[in-house]
Every structure is written in structure tokens, then in C-alpha cells.
Design a protein around this motif. Structure first.
Motif, PDB file in Angstrom:
ATOM      1  N   THR A 149     -14.012 -12.010  -3.128  1.00 11.80           N
ATOM      2  CA  THR A 149     -13.620 -11.398  -4.400  1.00 11.80           C
ATOM      3  C   THR A 149     -14.375 -12.015  -5.571  1.00 11.80           C
ATOM      4  O   THR A 149     -14.716 -11.324  -6.527  1.00 11.80           O
ATOM      5  CB  THR A 149     -12.102 -11.490  -4.652  1.00 11.80           C
ATOM      6  OG1 THR A 149     -11.704 -12.850  -4.606  1.00 11.80           O
ATOM      7  CG2 THR A 149     -11.334 -10.688  -3.627  1.00 11.80           C
ATOM      8  N   ARG A 185     -17.521  -7.177   0.413  1.00 11.16           N
ATOM      9  CA  ARG A 185     -16.600  -6.414  -0.433  1.00 11.16           C
ATOM     10  C   ARG A 185     -16.690  -4.917  -0.131  1.00 11.16           C
ATOM     11  O   ARG A 185     -15.681  -4.225  -0.043  1.00 11.16           O
ATOM     12  CB  ARG A 185     -16.903  -6.698  -1.909  1.00 11.16           C
ATOM     13  CG  ARG A 185     -15.819  -6.315  -2.840  1.00 11.16           C
ATOM     14  CD  ARG A 185     -16.000  -6.797  -4.279  1.00 11.16           C
ATOM     15  NE  ARG A 185     -17.287  -7.286  -4.707  1.00 11.16           N
ATOM     16  CZ  ARG A 185     -17.613  -8.591  -4.816  1.00 11.16           C
ATOM     17  NH1 ARG A 185     -16.732  -9.517  -4.513  1.00 11.16           N
ATOM     18  NH2 ARG A 185     -18.811  -8.948  -5.228  1.00 11.16           N
ATOM     19  N   ALA A 234     -14.963  -4.309   3.161  1.00 14.59           N
ATOM     20  CA  ALA A 234     -13.528  -4.568   3.089  1.00 14.59           C
ATOM     21  C   ALA A 234     -12.773  -3.531   2.274  1.00 14.59           C
ATOM     22  O   ALA A 234     -11.623  -3.233   2.568  1.00 14.59           O
ATOM     23  CB  ALA A 234     -13.290  -5.956   2.502  1.00 14.59           C
ATOM     24  N   GLU A 235     -13.402  -2.981   1.259  1.00 11.87           N
ATOM     25  CA  GLU A 235     -12.676  -2.121   0.322  1.00 11.87           C
ATOM     26  C   GLU A 235     -12.814  -0.624   0.583  1.00 11.87           C
ATOM     27  O   GLU A 235     -11.995   0.150   0.111  1.00 11.87           O
ATOM     28  CB  GLU A 235     -13.113  -2.439  -1.106  1.00 11.87           C
ATOM     29  CG  GLU A 235     -12.693  -3.831  -1.543  1.00 11.87           C
ATOM     30  CD  GLU A 235     -13.151  -4.198  -2.937  1.00 11.87           C
ATOM     31  OE1 GLU A 235     -13.971  -3.460  -3.529  1.00 11.87           O
ATOM     32  OE2 GLU A 235     -12.689  -5.236  -3.437  1.00 11.87           O
ATOM     33  N   TYR A 236     -13.825  -0.214   1.334  1.00 12.01           N
ATOM     34  CA  TYR A 236     -14.003   1.211   1.562  1.00 12.01           C
ATOM     35  C   TYR A 236     -13.270   1.655   2.817  1.00 12.01           C
ATOM     36  O   TYR A 236     -13.422   1.058   3.882  1.00 12.01           O
ATOM     37  CB  TYR A 236     -15.485   1.557   1.663  1.00 12.01           C
ATOM     38  CG  TYR A 236     -16.155   1.564   0.312  1.00 12.01           C
ATOM     39  CD1 TYR A 236     -16.196   2.724  -0.445  1.00 12.01           C
ATOM     40  CD2 TYR A 236     -16.721   0.414  -0.199  1.00 12.01           C
ATOM     41  CE1 TYR A 236     -16.799   2.733  -1.689  1.00 12.01           C
ATOM     42  CE2 TYR A 236     -17.323   0.406  -1.439  1.00 12.01           C
ATOM     43  CZ  TYR A 236     -17.357   1.571  -2.186  1.00 12.01           C
ATOM     44  OH  TYR A 236     -17.947   1.567  -3.424  1.00 12.01           O
ATOM     45  N   ASP A 293      -4.776  -1.798   6.770  1.00  6.97           N
ATOM     46  CA  ASP A 293      -5.643  -2.328   5.726  1.00  6.97           C
ATOM     47  C   ASP A 293      -5.305  -3.780   5.441  1.00  6.97           C
ATOM     48  O   ASP A 293      -4.526  -4.401   6.149  1.00  6.97           O
ATOM     49  CB  ASP A 293      -5.564  -1.473   4.457  1.00  6.97           C
ATOM     50  CG  ASP A 293      -4.182  -1.457   3.835  1.00  6.97           C
ATOM     51  OD1 ASP A 293      -3.347  -2.316   4.184  1.00  6.97           O
ATOM     52  OD2 ASP A 293      -3.931  -0.584   3.002  1.00  6.97           O
ATOM     53  N   TRP A 294      -5.839  -4.322   4.383  1.00  4.85           N
ATOM     54  CA  TRP A 294      -5.696  -5.741   4.058  1.00  4.85           C
ATOM     55  C   TRP A 294      -4.288  -6.087   3.581  1.00  4.85           C
ATOM     56  O   TRP A 294      -3.923  -7.250   3.530  1.00  4.85           O
ATOM     57  CB  TRP A 294      -6.714  -6.132   2.990  1.00  4.85           C
ATOM     58  CG  TRP A 294      -8.102  -6.017   3.503  1.00  4.85           C
ATOM     59  CD1 TRP A 294      -8.891  -4.907   3.433  1.00  4.85           C
ATOM     60  CD2 TRP A 294      -8.849  -6.998   4.200  1.00  4.85           C
ATOM     61  NE1 TRP A 294     -10.091  -5.157   4.053  1.00  4.85           N
ATOM     62  CE2 TRP A 294     -10.093  -6.435   4.526  1.00  4.85           C
ATOM     63  CE3 TRP A 294      -8.590  -8.313   4.586  1.00  4.85           C
ATOM     64  CZ2 TRP A 294     -11.075  -7.130   5.210  1.00  4.85           C
ATOM     65  CZ3 TRP A 294      -9.573  -9.000   5.261  1.00  4.85           C
ATOM     66  CH2 TRP A 294     -10.799  -8.413   5.571  1.00  4.85           C
ATOM     67  N   SER A 295      -3.487  -5.081   3.249  1.00  8.31           N
ATOM     68  CA  SER A 295      -2.150  -5.365   2.725  1.00  8.31           C
ATOM     69  C   SER A 295      -1.127  -5.658   3.817  1.00  8.31           C
ATOM     70  O   SER A 295      -0.008  -6.034   3.519  1.00  8.31           O
ATOM     71  CB  SER A 295      -1.661  -4.194   1.865  1.00  8.31           C
ATOM     72  OG  SER A 295      -1.520  -3.041   2.673  1.00  8.31           O
ATOM     73  N   SER A 351      -9.213 -13.176   1.423  1.00  6.90           N
ATOM     74  CA  SER A 351     -10.472 -12.787   0.784  1.00  6.90           C
ATOM     75  C   SER A 351     -11.586 -13.777   1.092  1.00  6.90           C
ATOM     76  O   SER A 351     -12.476 -13.998   0.285  1.00  6.90           O
ATOM     77  CB  SER A 351     -10.276 -12.673  -0.729  1.00  6.90           C
ATOM     78  OG  SER A 351      -9.958 -13.937  -1.275  1.00  6.90           O
TER      79      SER A 351
END
Length: 135
Positions: free
Chosen positions: A26, A54, A57-59, A69-71, A104
Motif C-alpha cells: 500500500t 497493488r 491485489a486490487e483488480y 477477496d482481501w476482506s 498488505s
């Protein structure tokens, strides 16, 4: 359970290891480094590797088919395991680390292509990531 320095020293024992880093994707900051750096500057290499991490990880295109997902704090694994970038003379292996806070962090290993073993490096980085103690 090894900390950052011990983890990086273990990564550098892999055949063909040129350099290693633990990076926060991040912020793009290197939390620790060992060995050489691609391009000669550990901080620049960390920032550039963080950009690549990033994106993966984010797409949602790179997320598992189950939609995790990451949550999801219950999972032991990250949605994206690792990224491999290969060029004429080396491999860059980025392995994401599951942490108790925000996950992260990743391990970045730079391997010489002729003397490195990509399969062994993936297995060993996975093991190191599971043992890594941050904090």
C-alpha cells in the motif's frame, strides 16, 4: 517463527537468490531488504514491485473464481498467492503474506534465471510467508 531479517536471510539461501525484500504494497516501502537490488536501489525496486502487487491485489480480474477477496479475515491464504515476472536473465517472485492486520505485505525474491529454481523458490517463499512474524 522468524522476523523480517531472519526471513530474508533464509530467502537468500535459495539457489540463485540475488536479492530479497519484505514490502508493504500500500505504501511501496521496503520493511527489510537483503542482497542486491534490481536496478541498484532497494527503495525504488520496492516501490515498483508494490505497483505491480497493488494491481494484482486490487483488480477483481485476478481474484479467485469463488469471489473471495482481501476482506475475508478467516482465510489462511491470500486471494492472490504470488506473481512471477521473468526476463532474459532473472525471475522476480512476489509472494503475498497473510497478516493479522491488513495483509498488505509481500515477499519479493529476485532470482538469477540460470542458477535459480523457480518451483523451489515458490514453495520456500510460501513456507517463509506462513512463518513470518510481523510486529
Amino acid at each position: 517463527m522468524p522476523g523480517i531479517d531472519e526471513c530474508l536471510l533464509e530467502a537468500m539461501k535459495l539457489p540463485g537468490a540475488r536479492g530479497a525484500a519484505v514490502v508493504d504494497w500500500t505504501s511501496g516501502l521496503a520493511l527489510g531488504t537483503a542482497g542486491e537490488s534490481p536496478g541498484g536501489d532497494h527503495e525504488v525496486a520496492a516501490a515498483e514491485a508494490a505497483e505491480l502487487a497493488r494491481i494484482a491485489a486490487e483488480y477483481p480480474s485476478f481474484a479467485p473464481a469463488d469471489g473471495s477477496d482481501w476482506s475475508d479475515p478467516s482465510g489462511d491464504d491470500t486471494p492472490v498467492e504470488d506473481l512471477i515476472v521473468s526476463n532474459r536473465d532473472s525471475y522476480h517472485l512476489i509472494h503475498f503474506v497473510r497478516t493479522t492486520f491488513d495483509s498488505s505485505v509481500f515477499l519479493h525474491l529476485w532470482l538469477g534465471r540460470s542458477e535459480g529454481n523457480l518451483a523451489l523458490a515458490r514453495i520456500r517463499l510460501r513456507d517463509l510467508a506462513r512463518q513470518l512474524v510481523l510486529g
